[in-house]
Design an enzyme around this catalytic site. Structure first.
Site, PDB file in Angstrom:
ATOM      1  N   GLY A  46       0.814  -1.195   0.000  1.00  0.00           N
ATOM      2  CA  GLY A  46       0.000   0.000   0.000  1.00  0.00           C
ATOM      3  C   GLY A  46       0.853   1.252   0.000  1.00  0.00           C
ATOM      4  O   GLY A  46       2.060   1.192   0.264  1.00  0.00           O
ATOM      5  N   GLN A  51       3.158  10.009   1.410  1.00  0.00           N
ATOM      6  CA  GLN A  51       4.428   9.315   1.169  1.00  0.00           C
ATOM      7  C   GLN A  51       5.092   9.737  -0.135  1.00  0.00           C
ATOM      8  O   GLN A  51       6.273   9.484  -0.352  1.00  0.00           O
ATOM      9  CB  GLN A  51       4.211   7.795   1.145  1.00  0.00           C
ATOM     10  CG  GLN A  51       3.799   7.228   2.494  1.00  0.00           C
ATOM     11  CD  GLN A  51       3.643   5.736   2.429  1.00  0.00           C
ATOM     12  OE1 GLN A  51       2.605   5.226   2.056  1.00  0.00           O
ATOM     13  NE2 GLN A  51       4.712   5.010   2.762  1.00  0.00           N
ATOM     14  N   CYS A  90       7.079  -0.439   6.143  1.00  0.00           N
ATOM     15  CA  CYS A  90       6.529   0.718   5.435  1.00  0.00           C
ATOM     16  C   CYS A  90       7.569   1.206   4.428  1.00  0.00           C
ATOM     17  O   CYS A  90       8.763   1.271   4.745  1.00  0.00           O
ATOM     18  CB  CYS A  90       6.227   1.822   6.451  1.00  0.00           C
ATOM     19  SG  CYS A  90       5.591   3.332   5.712  1.00  0.00           S
ATOM     20  N   LEU A  91       7.115   1.553   3.233  1.00  0.00           N
ATOM     21  CA  LEU A  91       8.052   2.023   2.205  1.00  0.00           C
ATOM     22  C   LEU A  91       8.756   3.308   2.640  1.00  0.00           C
ATOM     23  O   LEU A  91       9.837   3.622   2.142  1.00  0.00           O
ATOM     24  CB  LEU A  91       7.322   2.236   0.874  1.00  0.00           C
ATOM     25  CG  LEU A  91       6.771   0.958   0.204  1.00  0.00           C
ATOM     26  CD1 LEU A  91       5.967   1.302  -1.039  1.00  0.00           C
ATOM     27  CD2 LEU A  91       7.892  -0.008  -0.147  1.00  0.00           C
ATOM     28  N   HIS A 132      -3.164   1.000   8.436  1.00  0.00           N
ATOM     29  CA  HIS A 132      -1.797   1.540   8.304  1.00  0.00           C
ATOM     30  C   HIS A 132      -1.788   2.736   7.343  1.00  0.00           C
ATOM     31  O   HIS A 132      -1.212   3.787   7.650  1.00  0.00           O
ATOM     32  CB  HIS A 132      -0.870   0.415   7.809  1.00  0.00           C
ATOM     33  CG  HIS A 132       0.528   0.846   7.497  1.00  0.00           C
ATOM     34  ND1 HIS A 132       1.632   0.343   8.161  1.00  0.00           N
ATOM     35  CD2 HIS A 132       1.024   1.725   6.579  1.00  0.00           C
ATOM     36  CE1 HIS A 132       2.733   0.917   7.679  1.00  0.00           C
ATOM     37  NE2 HIS A 132       2.403   1.748   6.705  1.00  0.00           N
ATOM     38  N   GLU A 133      -2.448   2.567   6.197  1.00  0.00           N
ATOM     39  CA  GLU A 133      -2.452   3.643   5.197  1.00  0.00           C
ATOM     40  C   GLU A 133      -3.280   4.828   5.678  1.00  0.00           C
ATOM     41  O   GLU A 133      -2.909   5.984   5.441  1.00  0.00           O
ATOM     42  CB  GLU A 133      -2.987   3.143   3.843  1.00  0.00           C
ATOM     43  CG  GLU A 133      -2.197   1.995   3.210  1.00  0.00           C
ATOM     44  CD  GLU A 133      -0.703   2.260   3.112  1.00  0.00           C
ATOM     45  OE1 GLU A 133      -0.294   3.435   2.985  1.00  0.00           O
ATOM     46  OE2 GLU A 133       0.074   1.285   3.188  1.00  0.00           O
ATOM     47  N   HIS A 136      -1.311   7.152   7.702  1.00  0.00           N
ATOM     48  CA  HIS A 136      -0.458   8.071   6.929  1.00  0.00           C
ATOM     49  C   HIS A 136      -1.190   9.385   6.639  1.00  0.00           C
ATOM     50  O   HIS A 136      -0.573  10.448   6.621  1.00  0.00           O
ATOM     51  CB  HIS A 136      -0.044   7.444   5.596  1.00  0.00           C
ATOM     52  CG  HIS A 136       1.149   6.538   5.683  1.00  0.00           C
ATOM     53  ND1 HIS A 136       2.399   6.963   6.080  1.00  0.00           N
ATOM     54  CD2 HIS A 136       1.296   5.215   5.409  1.00  0.00           C
ATOM     55  CE1 HIS A 136       3.249   5.955   6.044  1.00  0.00           C
ATOM     56  NE2 HIS A 136       2.608   4.882   5.642  1.00  0.00           N
TER      57      HIS A 136
HETATM   58 NI    NI Z   1       3.437   2.989   5.349  1.00  0.00          NI
END
Ligand code: NI
Length: 164
Positions: A46, A51, A90-91, A132-133, A136
């Site tokens: 995701g 991000q 997480c990216l 999680h997203e 963000h």
């Molecule tokens: Ni993340």
């Protein structure tokens, strides 16, 4: 598409709602496609607007065994009292994984990239990734959900990696 990483202040800011999704659907279709590409490239599941420095309320989710999903202006309607613990990454926090406790199920209302409203009740990995997203969009990273000692340990680890 560059993904912002820990240390960038935008990751701790709240994203703003998207107006006129339907009218600008060409733009949101393009952006979500680029976000899916970035997810695939990073072997992630995701990605959220902040991000990539896009401070608007959009995230995409693409987990194995499910269709790719776009969430714009999501609202969390309900979460279960029951929680589960699962290792997350997480990216934007590369190389770090940690167990995070979250509600087991979530009910979300959102719009897709074409401006169509939908509601979804998710459980398992899908629920976890959605939560999680969603975080963000609120400027919260998964490491912010760890206990303070654990969070500190993770940050030390990240700082050590950065010095290498
Ligand atoms: Ni993340």
């Amino acid at each position: 598409m560059d993904i912002l990483t820990l240390g960038n202040d935008l990751l701790h800011e709240k994203a703003t709602p998207v107006d006129n999704i339907k009218k600008d659907s060409a733009r949101w279709i393009k952006i979500s496609q680029e976000m899916f590409n970035a997810v695939a490239q990073g072997n992630g599941v995701g990605l959220a607007g902040p991000q990539i420095g896009l401070m608007q309320r959009i995230f995409v989710v693409n987990i194995e065994g499910d269709v790719p999903r776009v969430f714009i202006n999501p609202s969390i309607i309900e979460t279960s009292q029951e929680t589960s613990k699962y290792e997350e990454g997480c990216l934007s926090v590369p190389g770090i994984w940690a167990n995070v406790v979250r509600p087991k199920t979530v009910k979300v209302q959102a719009w897709n990239e074409k401006g169509r409203a939908f509601t979804i009740e998710a459980s398992g990995l899908l629920a976890r990734v959605i939560l999680h997203e969603y975080d963000h969009l609120e400027g919260v990273l998964f490491i912010d959900r760890l206990s303070e000692p654990k969070r500190k340990k993770m940050l030390d680890k990240i700082n050590k990696q950065a010095k290498k």
